[in-house]
Design a protein around this motif. Sequence first.
Motif, PDB file in Angstrom:
ATOM      1  N   GLU A   1      31.953  51.210  51.783  1.00  0.00           N
ATOM      2  CA  GLU A   1      32.413  49.909  51.278  1.00  0.00           C
ATOM      3  C   GLU A   1      31.285  48.883  51.300  1.00  0.00           C
TER       4      GLU A   1
ATOM      5  N   LEU B   1      29.005  48.624  48.392  1.00  0.00           N
ATOM      6  CA  LEU B   1      29.509  48.049  47.143  1.00  0.00           C
ATOM      7  C   LEU B   1      28.946  46.649  46.892  1.00  0.00           C
TER       8      LEU B   1
ATOM      9  N   LEU C   1      30.157  43.665  47.668  1.00  0.00           N
ATOM     10  CA  LEU C   1      31.247  42.948  47.021  1.00  0.00           C
ATOM     11  C   LEU C   1      30.997  41.452  46.907  1.00  0.00           C
TER      12      LEU C   1
ATOM     13  N   LEU D   1      29.596  40.084  43.676  1.00  0.00           N
ATOM     14  CA  LEU D   1      30.407  40.141  42.459  1.00  0.00           C
ATOM     15  C   LEU D   1      31.285  38.904  42.346  1.00  0.00           C
TER      16      LEU D   1
ATOM     17  N   GLU E   1      36.410  40.595  40.111  1.00  0.00           N
ATOM     18  CA  GLU E   1      35.769  41.898  39.987  1.00  0.00           C
ATOM     19  C   GLU E   1      35.606  42.546  41.354  1.00  0.00           C
ATOM     20  N   ALA E   2      35.328  41.731  42.381  1.00  0.00           N
ATOM     21  CA  ALA E   2      35.178  42.268  43.735  1.00  0.00           C
ATOM     22  C   ALA E   2      36.481  42.906  44.212  1.00  0.00           C
TER      23      ALA E   2
ATOM     24  N   ARG F   1      38.950  44.052  42.294  1.00  0.00           N
ATOM     25  CA  ARG F   1      39.187  45.253  41.495  1.00  0.00           C
ATOM     26  C   ARG F   1      38.313  46.406  41.988  1.00  0.00           C
ATOM     27  N   ARG F   2      37.066  46.117  42.298  1.00  0.00           N
ATOM     28  CA  ARG F   2      36.157  47.155  42.778  1.00  0.00           C
ATOM     29  C   ARG F   2      36.632  47.733  44.114  1.00  0.00           C
ATOM     30  N   LEU F   3      37.165  46.872  44.993  1.00  0.00           N
ATOM     31  CA  LEU F   3      37.665  47.350  46.284  1.00  0.00           C
ATOM     32  C   LEU F   3      38.880  48.254  46.096  1.00  0.00           C
TER      33      LEU F   3
ATOM     34  N   GLU G   1      39.611  50.041  43.398  1.00  0.00           N
ATOM     35  CA  GLU G   1      39.123  51.287  42.795  1.00  0.00           C
ATOM     36  C   GLU G   1      38.420  52.148  43.825  1.00  0.00           C
ATOM     37  N   PHE G   2      37.594  51.514  44.654  1.00  0.00           N
ATOM     38  CA  PHE G   2      36.882  52.271  45.678  1.00  0.00           C
ATOM     39  C   PHE G   2      37.859  52.937  46.643  1.00  0.00           C
TER      40      PHE G   2
ATOM     41  N   CYS H   1      45.633  48.026  40.556  1.00  0.00           N
ATOM     42  CA  CYS H   1      44.792  46.872  40.201  1.00  0.00           C
ATOM     43  C   CYS H   1      45.641  45.734  39.657  1.00  0.00           C
TER      44      CYS H   1
END
Length: 216
Positions: free
Chosen positions: A81, A84, A86, A89, A93-94, A96-98, A100-101, A206
């Motif tokens: 993590e 990433l 975060l 970002l 987006e941060a 969403r990325r978390l 997805e991750f 998401c």
Amino acid sequence: MARPTPIASEERLRDADRSQSTILAAARDEFAEFGLAGARMDRIAERAGLNKRLIYYYFEDKESLFGAVLEQAYQDIRSAEHALHLLELQPGEALRRLVEFTWNYYLAHPEFLTLLNSANLHRARHLQQSERARALNSPLIDLLGQILERGRKEGIFRGGVDPLQLYVTIAGMAYFYLSNNHTLSAIFGRDLMTPKARNERLTHMCDVILGYVLRD
């Protein structure tokens, strides 16, 4: 008697680190397959290709080894993590990325879920005794809090979102689906692990998280 040279001492430390890493990896697979109660130190030694006495040299017993495996499991996911970045970002987006991750990490590491299942079966007594586990996990909540606050200040997120509750929701949506996919697929007559179904689940997660935090 001559004292060990610094180079010799460093080599012994590297050997010790390699041995412990090998033991932890073997123990992780054993505990993931058989749980704490069903795991056997003989099989862990066989998996590691090491003498069982060496395992007991580093770890007092099966219980302490299980605790170390849990700590390493959290170290692995938190390190991934952290990579990433975060905070670099945009807030949306941060998040969403978390999400997805988390989903993809659970998919790629089913042993992580089975280890957590076993730990919960034993009421997390191994984690309750672990200051390292708490130290590993607290920064994530602080990080999520920073993302939420930045989003609030920028007028993107609504206020009053608890970062701990939000992370539990993110993890829970992924964890429940994957841990119970066999029963859910059976009772609803739909294979929930096809590529299409997995993509639909991630999109849903998401949408749920961002729909909750975004301002109207």
